[in-house]
Design a protein around this motif. Structure first.
Motif, mmCIF file in Angstrom:
data_model
loop_
_atom_site.group_PDB
_atom_site.id
_atom_site.type_symbol
_atom_site.label_atom_id
_atom_site.label_comp_id
_atom_site.label_asym_id
_atom_site.label_seq_id
_atom_site.Cartn_x
_atom_site.Cartn_y
_atom_site.Cartn_z
ATOM 1 N N ASP A 297 -17.346 -25.356 -17.063
ATOM 2 C CA ASP A 297 -16.600 -26.603 -17.223
ATOM 3 C C ASP A 297 -17.342 -27.589 -18.119
ATOM 4 N N ILE A 299 -17.399 -28.933 -22.467
ATOM 5 C CA ILE A 299 -16.718 -28.918 -23.756
ATOM 6 C C ILE A 299 -17.784 -28.727 -24.834
ATOM 7 N N SER A 391 -9.255 -25.550 -11.601
ATOM 8 C CA SER A 391 -9.155 -26.204 -12.911
ATOM 9 C C SER A 391 -8.300 -27.458 -12.838
ATOM 10 N N PHE A 395 -9.421 -31.081 -14.186
ATOM 11 C CA PHE A 395 -8.582 -31.911 -15.056
ATOM 12 C C PHE A 395 -8.437 -33.315 -14.478
ATOM 13 N N THR A 414 -8.737 -32.068 -25.526
ATOM 14 C CA THR A 414 -8.954 -30.634 -25.718
ATOM 15 C C THR A 414 -8.243 -29.831 -24.640
ATOM 16 N N TRP A 415 -8.298 -30.284 -23.399
ATOM 17 C CA TRP A 415 -7.644 -29.556 -22.313
ATOM 18 C C TRP A 415 -6.125 -29.620 -22.430
ATOM 19 N N TYR A 416 -5.606 -30.755 -22.901
ATOM 20 C CA TYR A 416 -4.160 -30.808 -23.165
ATOM 21 C C TYR A 416 -3.804 -29.842 -24.305
ATOM 22 N N PHE A 420 -5.392 -26.180 -20.372
ATOM 23 C CA PHE A 420 -6.305 -25.768 -19.311
ATOM 24 C C PHE A 420 -6.335 -26.820 -18.213
ATOM 25 N N GLY A 421 -6.017 -26.403 -16.997
ATOM 26 C CA GLY A 421 -5.971 -27.337 -15.878
ATOM 27 C C GLY A 421 -4.698 -28.145 -15.825
#
Length: 813
Positions: A297, A299, A391, A395, A414-416, A420-421
Motif C-alpha cells: 500500500d 504509491i 483495499s 481508500f 492514482t487509485w481512482y 483500486f479500492g
C-alpha cells in the motif's frame, strides 16, 4: 493482439450450455482447491495454432489464488520445466490423471475452481478440450486424443465439492453460420457454476497490452480485489458480473479487426444460484476493513530531482516512495515518503517495474527484506508482506488524508485512475491530480502533462495544455519533465519542431542522470538528427544509459558493435550486449540474439537456440521476432518444417506492419502455398503492402506482376516505376528488369544506353544474365546496329524474384 485462432472448417468451442445448475453451498468452510491448465504451444500446430498468453492466464490465476489459501495444481509447460516434472505438462494423460487425483481429495464443503485457457473443438455435436498432445484432423481422426467434455463433466459431477469453472477458448467461428445449443452439448455436472469467455458466434481474444486473454485479464483483476462485494467478499456472483461487464465493455474498444474497432466478446454465465452467493475469497466485512492482503500500500514514481539530490544518486528510473498509506504494509515495514528502493529480497530494483516484479514473487505474509536509500544512507528494512485491512479501507484512509495532504491527493487520484479500492473514475482522477498539481506536487504536474498529451482519463488531447504542465514540473527542476519537453520539441508536438531545443532539454535531463534522456540523446546521434549520424557519440550516450540497466540501450550497443559503427566491429561483444538486454525480456534484443545464433555470428551457430530466442521475442509481441520464427518454420531450420505455422506467424507479423512478412505472404499466394491454389490478387495485395514500406524485393515483385497483368490489369508504365524504385536500392533482379524495359521500350522510352547502364549494375552484383546482356548490347551500340536485341533467338525478359531471403538482421529501437 491475437485471437484464440479458429478456421472455418473447425469450430473451436468448449460448450454452450444454458441449463440451470444446482447452486453450491454459499460459504464453503472446507478446503479450497484450484486445477488450472494453460497451453500456448500444441504439438499438432497445423490444426491447433500457437497462443501467446494462455500460460500466463493459468499461472497468474494460480499465484493469486495461492495467496488466499487455495491448493494449486498447475499444468503448463513453464511449471513442468521449472519443477523439472514432466507430469505437469498439459498432455491428455496428465490432465486426466491429475484431475482424477484432485477430485478424489475433494469433500463436501470444499471449493474446487477449474480454469482452462487454450483451444477447444466441436465435432459431430461433441465438445472437446484440446490437450497439448491432441492430434485432431479435418477428417475427424484423432478424436481419441482430445478430452471429451461429456466425459469430463461426468467425472466432475461425482465430486461433492462446490465447483466453479472458468473457460477461455474460441467457442465459435464468426465466419460460420452454425451455432451450438443445449441440444448439441452434454448436460453439465451438478453443483457447479461456469463462466465462458464469449458468446455463440464470437471469438475469444488475447491482447499484447494485457499479456493475457481479455477474459482472464478481468478474471485476474476481479480476483485481485476489484470484484469485491459490499461485505468485502469476492463471490461467484460479484466475480461473474464484474468479468462480464468489463469484457463486454472493453473488448470493442481494444480489439481491432481489419483496422476497425468492431469486435464483440461477451462472456456467458452458465447456471443460476439461489440463496447466499458462493464465496471464492472471503473478506472480513467492509465495516471492519481488516482483511489481510499481499500488498505494501504505497504509491511509487520515478525518482524526482529533490530526492535524487538529497540521496546523492542520479535522477534515473529508480522507484521512489511517493506516498505511504497510514497503517498499511509499507508503513509497518518502515517505509517512508521519499525512500528510494534499491533491492527487495536480494533482487535489484532499478525501476518501478523491477520492484513490482520482485514483489510478485512474494506471497501473503512472507518475509521481506527491503534495502532503501534514505537521506543519503542505505537502510535495510525487514518485516512481512502484508496489509491487514481491505483495499476499500485503504481508500478511505487516503481520502481522509487527502483533505489536508497534497501528496495524498496524488495518491487518491492514482487509485481512482486504476480503480483500486474503489470504482475506476476518470473524472475524479483528473480532478485530484489537478488539486495536487495546483499545490506544487511535481509528479502530479508531470502526470497531467502526460494525460493531456495522450488524451488519457477522458481528457481531450491538448498538446498546448500538456506543455503548460510539463513546464511547471520543469520549473521545479524535474528531469522527467525536461525529457518530455525535449521529446515534444524533437517531434513538433504543441511547438514548432526544434532539434536544437530538444537536444538542450534532453541534456538538462541527462545531466541529472535521467536514463531515458541519456538514451534519447544516443538515438538522436545514431539517427543523424543533427546531420550525418555520429555513431561514436551515440555509443557514449548509450553506454551511460546501459550503465543504468536500460535494455534498449544495451540492444543498441549490440547493434553498433555488430555493425562496427562508432566502435571496432566485434560480433562476440555484440552477442554479449544482446544477451544482457534479452535476459531483461527486451523483445528486440531477443530477436537479434536469435539471429546471431541462426547465422553463427559472434557465437557458434545453433538453430535450435535461435528458434528459442525468436519464440521468446514473438511471445513478447515483437514483429521481427514473429517473422523470423515464421521463416525458421518455413525452411525447417532448428524446428520441423511447417508452412502452415509459417503462414500463421507471417500473418501475425504482417498485422503488426512487418514488410518482410507481407512479402513472404505474397510469395505464398503467388506460388499456391496457401490453400493449395494460386491467388494472384492476394499476392499482389501483400506485395503492395510491403512495397509501400520500401522493401525492394516487394517493389520488384509488384513490378513483375503488373508487367505480366497478374492480380490486376497490365500496366507497363507502373511496372517500370516499381522496377526503378527497387533498382535504386541496389536489387540486382530489379536492375535487370529495368534494363529490359529500357532496351525494349516497355513502359519507358526506349534507350539502349540507359539499358546498358542498368545491365552493368546488375552484372556487378553477380547477375550472369545481365553480364551477357551488357556484352551483347555494348557490341550492338558500338556498331550502331538498328536491329533488335539478339540472344540466340530469345528475348530477354524479367526473371522471377527470389523465393527465399535472409533472416532480418538486428535493428535498434
Amino acid at each position: 493482439m491475437s485471437r484464440r485462432r479458429c478456421y472455418p472448417s473447425l469450430l473451436l468451442v468448449v460448450s454452450t450450455v444454458y441449463t440451470c445448475l444446482a447452486a453450491p453451498a454459499a460459504f464453503a468452510d472446507g478446503k479450497k482447491y484450484a486445477f488450472l491448465v494453460g497451453i500456448n504451444t500444441y504439438e499438432h500446430s497445423k490444426v491447433l495454432p500457437q497462443l501467446q498468453y494462455a500460460e500466463n492466464d493459468a499461472i497468474e490465476v494460480g499465484q493469486l489464488l495461492k495467496k488466499h489459501g487455495f491448493e494449486i495444481v498447475l499444468l503448463t509447460d513453464t511449471s513442468a520445466k521449472e519443477s523439472k516434472n514432466d507430469k505437469l505438462k498439459p498432455t491428455k494423460a496428465n490432465i486426466e490423471k491429475l484431475l482424477e487425483q484432485q477430485l478424489a481429495k475433494c469433500r463436501e464443503g470444499d471449493v474446487l475452481l477449474l480454469g482452462f485457457s487454450g483451444h477447444g473443438m466441436f465435432f459431430d455435436e461433441e465438445s472437446y478440450f484440446c490437450a497439448q498432445d491432441s492430434a485432431p484432423s479435418l477428417e475427424k481422426k484423432g478424436l481419441d486424443t482430445l478430452i471429451a467434455v461429456k466425459d469430463l463433466y461426468k467425472k466432475i459431477g461425482q465430486c461433492p465439492a462446490a465447483k466453479i469453472m472458468l473457460i477461455d477458448a474460441c467457442r465459435n467461428d464468426p465466419t460460420d453460420s452454425m451455432g451450438l445449443t443445449d441440444k448439441t452439448t452434454p448436460s453439465p455436472p451438478k453443483n457447479a457454476l461456469a463462466l465462458f469467455s464469449c458468446s455463440i458466434g464470437e471469438v475469444s481474444w488475447e491482447l499484447e497490452d494485457f499479456h493475457h486473454g481479455v477474459f482472464f485479464n478481468y478474471v485476474i483483476e476481479g480476483l485481485g480485489g476489484k470484484a469485491r462485494d459490499d461485505e468485502g467478499n469476492i463471490t461467484w456472483s460479484s466475480l461473474e458480473v464484474f468479468v462480464r461487464k468489463e469484457v463486454t465493455r472493453e473488448a470493442p474498444k481494444r480489439i481491432k479487426v481489419g483496422g476497425a474497432k468492431k469486435t464483440e466478446q461477451r462472456p456467458t454465465r452458465v447456471g443460476e444460484e439461489s440463496g447466499e452467493p458462493l464465496v471464492i475469497i472471503r473478506g472480513s466485512g467492509s465495516n471492519l476493513g481488516n482483511e489481510s492482503r499481499a500488498s505494501l500500500d504505497v504509491i511509487l514514481a520515478s525518482i524526482d530531482r529533490a530526492t535524487a539530490t538529497k540521496n546523492n544518486v542520479p535522477q534515473a528510473l529508480q522507484p521512489q516512495i511517493v506516498y505511504v498509506v497510514p497503517g498499511g504494509g509499507g508503513e509497518a515495514l518502515g517505509l517512508k515518503k521519499d525512500d528510494v528502493v534499491l533491492r527487495i529480497n536480494g533482487h535489484d530494483t532499478p525501476t518501478s517495474l523491477d520492484m513490482t516484479t520482485a514483489l510478485r514473487q512474494c506471497t501473503l505474509g512472507s518475509d521481506l527484506e527491503v534495502q532503501v536509500m534514505r537521506k543519503g544512507k542505505k537502510t535495510t528494512l525487514t518485516g512481512k508482506y502484508e496489509t491487514t485491512f481491505a483495499s476499500t479501507e485503504a481508500f478511505r484512509r487516503i481520502t481522509d488524508e487527502a483533505k489536508k495532504d497534497p501528496v495524498a491527493q496524488h495518491a487518491l487520484a492514482t487509485w481512482y485512475a486504476i480503480g483500486f479500492g474503489t470504482r475506476k473514475n476518470d473524472i475524479e482522477a483528473i480532478s485530484w491530480y489537478r488539486k495536487a498539481a495546483d499545490k506544487g506536487v511535481v509528479v502530479s504536474q508531470r502526470e497531467l502533462g502526460r494525460c493531456y498529451l495522450n488524451g488519457y482519463y477522458g481528457l481531450k488531447k491538448d498538446e498546448s495544455e500538456a506543455l503548460v504542465w510539463y513546464n511547471k514540473a520543469a520549473d521545479a527542476g524535474d528531469a522527467e519533465a525536461f525529457r518530455n519537453l525535449g521529446w515534444m520539441n524533437e517531434y513538433g508536438l504543441g511547438v514548432t519542431k526544434d532539434i536544437k531545443e530538444a537536444k538542450r532539454l534532453y541534456t538538462k535531463a541527462a545531466d541529472q542522470g535521467n536514463t531515458m534522456a541519456l538514451y534519447d540523446l544516443g538515438l538522436m546521434y545514431a539517427n543523424g538528427r543533427f546531420g550525418d549520424p555520429d555513431y561514436k557519440e551515440a555509443v557514449s550516450w548509450f553506454r551511460k544509459a546501459a550503465d543504468q540497466g536500460l535494455s534498449d540501450a544495451e540492444n543498441w550497443l549490440g547493434v553498433l558493435h555488430q555493425r562496427g559503427q562508432g566502435v571496432d566491429k566485434d560480433e562476440a561483444k555484440a552477442v554479449e550486449w544482446y544477451r544482457k538486454a534479452a535476459e531483461k525480456d527486451n523483445m528486440v534484443a531477443e530477436s537479434n540474439l536469435g539471429w546471431m545464433y541462426a547465422e553463427g555470428h559472434g557465437i557458434t551457430k545453433d538453430e535450435k537456440e535461435a528458434v528459442a530466442w525468436y519464440r521468446k521475442s514473438a511471445a513478447h509481441g515483437n514483429a521481427l521476432g514473429i517473422f523470423n520464427l515464421g521463416f525458421m518454420y518455413e525452411l525447417g531450420r532448428g524446428i520441423d518444417k511447417s508452412i502452415e505455422e509459417a503462414e500463421t506467424l507471417y500473418r501475425r507479423a504482417s498485422d503488426k506492419g512487418n514488410s518482410q512478412a507481407q512479402y513472404r505472404l505474397g510469395l505464398f499466394y503467388r506460388e499456391g502455398q496457401i490453400g493449395g491454389k494460386v491467388d494472384e490478387a492476394a499476392a499482389l495485395r501483400y506485395f503492395r503492402k510491403a512495397a509501400d514500406q520500401n522493401l525492394a524485393l516487394a517493389e520488384n515483385a509488384v513490378g513483375e506482376m503488373l508487367q505480366a497483368g497478374k492480380g490486376d490489369k497490365a500496366d507497363p508504365v507502373a511496372a517500370a516505376g516499381w522496377f526503378e524504385k527497387a533498382a535504386k536500392q541496389g536489387l540486382a533482379q530489379a536492375e535487370w528488369n529495368l534494363a529490359v524495359c529500357y532496351e525494349k521500350g516497355t513502359g519507358v522510352k526506349q534507350d539502349s544506353k540507359v539499358a546498358l547502364d542498368w545491365y552493368k549494375k546488375a552484372a556487378a552484383l553477380g547477375n550472369d544474365q545481365a553480364k551477357a546482356a551488357a556484352s551483347r548490347l555494348e557490341k550492338s551500340i558500338s556498331t550502331r546496329s538498328t536491329d533488335g536485341p539478339s540472344g540466340g533467338g530469345s528475348t530477354p525478359r524479367p526473371g522471377p524474384g527470389p523465393l527465399s531471403g535472409p533472416l532480418s538482421g538486428p535493428g535498434g529501437r
